[in-house]
Design a protein around this motif. Structure first.
Motif, PDB file in Angstrom:
ATOM      1  N   PHE A  42      11.489 -15.082  10.211  1.00  0.00           N
ATOM      2  CA  PHE A  42      10.436 -15.799  10.966  1.00  0.00           C
ATOM      3  C   PHE A  42       9.431 -14.770  11.362  1.00  0.00           C
ATOM      4  O   PHE A  42       8.354 -14.977  11.267  1.00  0.00           O
ATOM      5  CB  PHE A  42      10.909 -16.859  12.167  1.00  0.00           C
ATOM      6  N   ALA A  43       9.917 -13.378  11.719  1.00  0.00           N
ATOM      7  CA  ALA A  43       8.822 -12.509  12.126  1.00  0.00           C
ATOM      8  C   ALA A  43       8.210 -11.995  10.874  1.00  0.00           C
ATOM      9  O   ALA A  43       6.767 -11.841  11.174  1.00  0.00           O
ATOM     10  CB  ALA A  43       9.516 -11.304  12.719  1.00  0.00           C
ATOM     11  N   ARG A  44       8.681 -12.123   9.752  1.00  0.00           N
ATOM     12  CA  ARG A  44       7.942 -11.597   8.550  1.00  0.00           C
ATOM     13  C   ARG A  44       7.170 -12.847   8.088  1.00  0.00           C
ATOM     14  O   ARG A  44       6.147 -12.556   7.616  1.00  0.00           O
ATOM     15  CB  ARG A  44       8.890 -11.249   7.424  1.00  0.00           C
ATOM     16  N   PHE A  45       7.356 -13.935   8.499  1.00  0.00           N
ATOM     17  CA  PHE A  45       6.512 -15.081   8.141  1.00  0.00           C
ATOM     18  C   PHE A  45       5.220 -15.290   9.182  1.00  0.00           C
ATOM     19  O   PHE A  45       4.293 -15.840   8.744  1.00  0.00           O
ATOM     20  CB  PHE A  45       7.029 -16.495   8.379  1.00  0.00           C
ATOM     21  N   GLY A  46       5.276 -14.618  10.405  1.00  0.00           N
ATOM     22  CA  GLY A  46       4.454 -14.340  11.180  1.00  0.00           C
ATOM     23  C   GLY A  46       4.631 -15.047  12.654  1.00  0.00           C
ATOM     24  O   GLY A  46       3.541 -14.926  13.474  1.00  0.00           O
ATOM     25  N   SER A  47       5.627 -15.320  12.977  1.00  0.00           N
ATOM     26  CA  SER A  47       6.126 -16.020  14.211  1.00  0.00           C
ATOM     27  C   SER A  47       6.327 -14.733  15.224  1.00  0.00           C
ATOM     28  O   SER A  47       6.783 -13.670  14.782  1.00  0.00           O
ATOM     29  CB  SER A  47       7.459 -16.511  14.253  1.00  0.00           C
ATOM     30  N   LYS A  48       5.933 -14.770  16.418  1.00  0.00           N
ATOM     31  CA  LYS A  48       6.498 -13.714  17.343  1.00  0.00           C
ATOM     32  C   LYS A  48       7.786 -14.407  18.037  1.00  0.00           C
ATOM     33  O   LYS A  48       7.932 -15.287  18.391  1.00  0.00           O
ATOM     34  CB  LYS A  48       5.263 -14.073  18.665  1.00  0.00           C
ATOM     35  N   VAL A  49       8.633 -13.173  17.593  1.00  0.00           N
ATOM     36  CA  VAL A  49       9.969 -13.570  17.582  1.00  0.00           C
ATOM     37  C   VAL A  49      10.618 -12.762  18.676  1.00  0.00           C
ATOM     38  O   VAL A  49      10.689 -11.533  18.803  1.00  0.00           O
ATOM     39  CB  VAL A  49      10.763 -13.488  16.509  1.00  0.00           C
ATOM     40  N   HIS A  50      11.275 -13.331  19.812  1.00  0.00           N
ATOM     41  CA  HIS A  50      12.345 -12.762  20.945  1.00  0.00           C
ATOM     42  C   HIS A  50      13.563 -13.028  20.393  1.00  0.00           C
ATOM     43  O   HIS A  50      13.900 -14.346  20.432  1.00  0.00           O
ATOM     44  CB  HIS A  50      11.913 -13.139  21.998  1.00  0.00           C
ATOM     45  N   ALA A  73       0.822  -1.199   0.021  1.00  0.00           N
ATOM     46  CA  ALA A  73      -0.005  -0.040   0.111  1.00  0.00           C
ATOM     47  C   ALA A  73       0.896   1.166  -0.061  1.00  0.00           C
ATOM     48  O   ALA A  73       0.328   2.321  -0.331  1.00  0.00           O
ATOM     49  CB  ALA A  73      -0.930   0.067   1.306  1.00  0.00           C
ATOM     50  N   ASP A  74       2.071   1.217   0.472  1.00  0.00           N
ATOM     51  CA  ASP A  74       2.854   2.357   0.909  1.00  0.00           C
ATOM     52  C   ASP A  74       3.269   2.833  -0.904  1.00  0.00           C
ATOM     53  O   ASP A  74       3.826   3.895  -1.137  1.00  0.00           O
ATOM     54  CB  ASP A  74       4.140   2.258   1.237  1.00  0.00           C
ATOM     55  N   PHE A  75       3.313   1.821  -2.079  1.00  0.00           N
ATOM     56  CA  PHE A  75       3.418   2.173  -3.133  1.00  0.00           C
ATOM     57  C   PHE A  75       2.098   2.324  -4.114  1.00  0.00           C
ATOM     58  O   PHE A  75       2.205   2.443  -5.231  1.00  0.00           O
ATOM     59  CB  PHE A  75       4.361   0.897  -3.773  1.00  0.00           C
ATOM     60  N   GLY A  76       1.226   2.401  -3.384  1.00  0.00           N
ATOM     61  CA  GLY A  76      -0.148   2.548  -4.103  1.00  0.00           C
ATOM     62  C   GLY A  76      -0.781   1.296  -4.730  1.00  0.00           C
ATOM     63  O   GLY A  76      -1.640   1.249  -5.331  1.00  0.00           O
ATOM     64  N   VAL A  77      -0.233   0.017  -4.227  1.00  0.00           N
ATOM     65  CA  VAL A  77      -0.786  -1.189  -4.673  1.00  0.00           C
ATOM     66  C   VAL A  77      -1.729  -1.845  -3.718  1.00  0.00           C
ATOM     67  O   VAL A  77      -1.198  -1.979  -2.652  1.00  0.00           O
ATOM     68  CB  VAL A  77       0.489  -2.014  -4.970  1.00  0.00           C
ATOM     69  N   GLU A  78      -3.055  -1.961  -3.940  1.00  0.00           N
ATOM     70  CA  GLU A  78      -3.760  -2.337  -2.924  1.00  0.00           C
ATOM     71  C   GLU A  78      -3.880  -3.807  -3.001  1.00  0.00           C
ATOM     72  O   GLU A  78      -4.114  -4.556  -3.960  1.00  0.00           O
ATOM     73  CB  GLU A  78      -5.239  -1.966  -3.089  1.00  0.00           C
ATOM     74  N   VAL A  79      -3.542  -4.574  -2.001  1.00  0.00           N
ATOM     75  CA  VAL A  79      -3.714  -6.176  -1.747  1.00  0.00           C
ATOM     76  C   VAL A  79      -4.598  -6.314  -0.729  1.00  0.00           C
ATOM     77  O   VAL A  79      -4.357  -6.341   0.568  1.00  0.00           O
ATOM     78  CB  VAL A  79      -2.214  -6.603  -1.451  1.00  0.00           C
ATOM     79  N   PRO A  80      -5.838  -6.340  -0.902  1.00  0.00           N
ATOM     80  CA  PRO A  80      -7.093  -6.473   0.281  1.00  0.00           C
ATOM     81  C   PRO A  80      -6.858  -7.617   1.018  1.00  0.00           C
ATOM     82  O   PRO A  80      -6.965  -7.282   2.552  1.00  0.00           O
ATOM     83  CB  PRO A  80      -8.271  -6.544  -0.542  1.00  0.00           C
ATOM     84  N   ALA A  81      -6.383  -8.631   0.778  1.00  0.00           N
ATOM     85  CA  ALA A  81      -6.142  -9.794   1.673  1.00  0.00           C
ATOM     86  C   ALA A  81      -4.842  -9.663   2.549  1.00  0.00           C
ATOM     87  O   ALA A  81      -4.777 -10.347   3.239  1.00  0.00           O
ATOM     88  CB  ALA A  81      -6.152 -10.967   0.974  1.00  0.00           C
ATOM     89  N   GLY A  82      -3.998  -8.805   2.073  1.00  0.00           N
ATOM     90  CA  GLY A  82      -2.679  -8.683   2.875  1.00  0.00           C
ATOM     91  C   GLY A  82      -1.848  -9.894   2.418  1.00  0.00           C
ATOM     92  O   GLY A  82      -2.103 -10.654   1.576  1.00  0.00           O
ATOM     93  N   ALA A  83      -0.700  -9.982   3.116  1.00  0.00           N
ATOM     94  CA  ALA A  83       0.238 -11.306   2.869  1.00  0.00           C
ATOM     95  C   ALA A  83      -0.319 -12.441   3.757  1.00  0.00           C
ATOM     96  O   ALA A  83      -0.583 -12.278   4.822  1.00  0.00           O
ATOM     97  CB  ALA A  83       1.713 -10.917   3.313  1.00  0.00           C
ATOM     98  N   CYS A  84      -0.327 -13.443   3.069  1.00  0.00           N
ATOM     99  CA  CYS A  84      -0.769 -14.846   3.845  1.00  0.00           C
ATOM    100  C   CYS A  84       0.292 -15.866   3.351  1.00  0.00           C
ATOM    101  O   CYS A  84       0.566 -16.436   2.315  1.00  0.00           O
ATOM    102  CB  CYS A  84      -2.054 -15.344   3.069  1.00  0.00           C
ATOM    103  N   VAL A  85       1.379 -16.197   4.378  1.00  0.00           N
ATOM    104  CA  VAL A  85       2.343 -17.055   4.113  1.00  0.00           C
ATOM    105  C   VAL A  85       2.131 -18.319   4.246  1.00  0.00           C
ATOM    106  O   VAL A  85       1.674 -18.803   5.509  1.00  0.00           O
ATOM    107  CB  VAL A  85       3.323 -16.469   5.114  1.00  0.00           C
ATOM    108  N   ASN A  86       2.141 -19.233   3.464  1.00  0.00           N
ATOM    109  CA  ASN A  86       2.106 -20.775   3.606  1.00  0.00           C
ATOM    110  C   ASN A  86       3.207 -21.044   3.860  1.00  0.00           C
ATOM    111  O   ASN A  86       4.008 -21.561   2.916  1.00  0.00           O
ATOM    112  CB  ASN A  86       1.235 -21.154   2.217  1.00  0.00           C
TER     113      ASN A  86
END
Length: 507
Positions: free
Chosen positions: A220-228, A98-111
């Protein structure tokens, strides 16, 4: 130190293909030659390049590998980690579209399962280059099994004796262990096991904020893990300059990584299905619950079980095989290269030291490791690339330097790419334009760094770089701008007055 498993998990078609290449179950070791010009122990990057290069020059070569050909780079390091990092960058790009004006309604879904399957597929495809069968076609006698020196000029493997004129130990390094109470019982991951995951950990604790820890934490944070990310030092990437590490820290926090510096881990406990790290942060007790723990504190040389004593080869379990500047061990007929004998545990350093060994072991060469200019890169986002001296190194050596820095926020291509949080910093010897060190923080710092490394090796000064036409617009133009900044310092008040007088006279 225990040998690694000879197969990768899960046992899908890609890992089966990989195993057939790097440690085929039906492999039959050849009959040994009466004597080899070179016996190479270890088939990671250093060993493979040594064996292939020597055989290509006409030497009779034996290559011995007890675990998996391809070593860390193919199996547990560069190849799988960069495959995951690339996928994580795509996920971040979709997230920020969205920062580039590209709308991705569902967002990133990492499989995550598909991400790991892609990694396994690519690793399997690349494994053919390092395969036992390929090296046989190159004229190398490949032996799969545990090698052990039986004397100063013999190696035993699989009940066979290999006699040699020269030998090379290239056994690499293994993941370092930490003496933390309860860690073994709770269980943990290393770079040798994390790439076997098939499910994304909901909560991941990473111990050690070096390159491996930082790269995997952000990924792994970008994949969706909560990383410490826990680190004993006050900053991540303690080898790097503080300003460079701060750029990566900011990016990692934006990606959701919980950075825990000044952390002193006391113990690990298993409580039901979760693992709990009991630590003190700035002297205050804290507990961090997670589903998986990744140890990312570095690697130690693989020197155990080789019978080095029988060959008269000196070694240290922490620093590896003792070699001189020519990579010759305390046994003049035995050399060592790669991670087992180097402070710089990088694949490209293994490549470089292997080439030195070929010259020195086979042709009485005198190539020195001290003559190498060694760059490196940490593949976070942004990346940090470095070559030569840091400013602190120069001070410690009594070298006076002048530093020139170009922020990417003033580089057009970085602005339009949305990748402005970085810089190019170059140190030159005071009074000259001779480059003694450089740091690049950028999305693709590793790609940009080679220009500066080439300049250092080739004796090209920073002022000369400013004269080189760089394509516009590119982020590498930042390097040219640093050169321009240096050249401006040559316009002293005296020189400027001379120019003004001349120009006034010629009007």
């Amino acid at each position: 130190m225990a040998a690694r498993p000879l197969v990768h998990t899960p046992h899908d078609i890609f890992n089966q293909q990989l195993t057939r290449n790097v440690h085929p179950a039906d492999w039959v070791n050849p009959a040994p030659a009466p004597r080899y010009n070179l016996v190479v122990i270890g088939a990671g990057t250093a060993g493979l390049i040594t064996a292939a290069g020597a055989a290509g020059l006409g030497a009779k070569v034996a290559l011995v590998e007890r675990d998996l050909m391809g070593g860390d780079c193919l199996n547990f390091g560069c190849v799988p980690s960069k495959a995951l990092i690339r996928a994580a960058r795509v996920a971040a790009s979709v997230r920020d579209a969205a920062d580039f004006g590209v709308e991705v309604p569902a967002g990133a879904c990492v499989n995550f399962g598909k991400v790991m399957e892609r990694m396994r597929r690519l690793r399997a495809e690349l494994s053919a280059i390092d395969s036992a069968s390929r090296y046989t076609t190159l004229g190398v006698d490949v032996f799969l099994g545990s090698a052990r020196f039986a004397g100063p000029d013999t190696v035993e493997v699989d009940g066979k004796t290999l006699r040699f004129r020269k030998a090379v130990v290239a056994t690499g390094a293994r993941a370092a262990r930490l003496p933390i109470a309860g860690l073994e019982d709770a269980g943990y991951l290393t770079n040798e096991t994390i790439f076997s995951l098939t499910e994304l950990p909901r909560r991941l604790a990473v111990i050690g904020a070096g390159p491996i820890g930082c790269e995997m934490s952000q990924t792994f944070a970008r994949f969706g893990s909560k990383v410490h990310l826990l680190e004993a030092a006050p900053q991540i990437l303690i080898r790097e300059d503080r300003d460079a590490a701060e750029r990566v820290e900011r990016a990692m926090r934006r990606d959701g990584v919980n950075l825990v510096p000044n952390s002193r881990i006391e113990r690990v406990e298993r409580r039901g299905t979760e693992k709990v790290i009991v630590t003190k942060v700035d002297g205050v007790s804290a507990e961090i619950a997670c589903d998986e723990i990744l140890i990312g504190v570095g690697r130690v040389p693989a020197v155990q079980g080789l019978g080095l004593e029988a060959a008269g080869v000196g070694y240290d379990e922490t620093t590896g095989i003792k070699v001189n500047d020519y990579l010759q061990s305390t046994n003049p007929g035995i050399f060592a290269c790669g991670d087992v004998a180097s402070t710089y545990k990088f694949t490209h350093m293994s490549d470089a030291t292997a080439r030195i060994v070929i010259r020195n072991a086979l042709f009485f060469g005198r190539a020195k490791t001290s003559a190498l200019t060694v760059p490196w890169c940490t593949y976070t986002d942004p990346e940090i690339g470095h070559v030569g001296l840091y400013e602190s190194d120069a001070r410690a050596r009594g070298i006076k330097v002048r530093t020139f820095t170009q922020e990417l926020s003033a580089v057009d291509r970085a602005v339009v790419d949305g990748e402005t949080d970085g810089f190019v910093k170059v140190h030159v010897r005071e009074g000259t334009d001779t480059i003694v060190g450089a740091t690049v923080v950028a999305a693709h710092a590793g790609e940009m760094l080679s220009e500066l490394t080439t300049a250092m090796v080739g004796g090209v000064g920073l002022g000369k770089i400013a004269e080189i036409i760089h394509p516009y617009p590119t982020q590498a133009e930042a390097i040219k701008k640093v050169g321009d900044a240096y050249n401006r310092t040559r316009l002293t008040p005296t020189v400027k007055r001379i120019f003004e007088t001349w120009l006034r006279w010629t009007r």
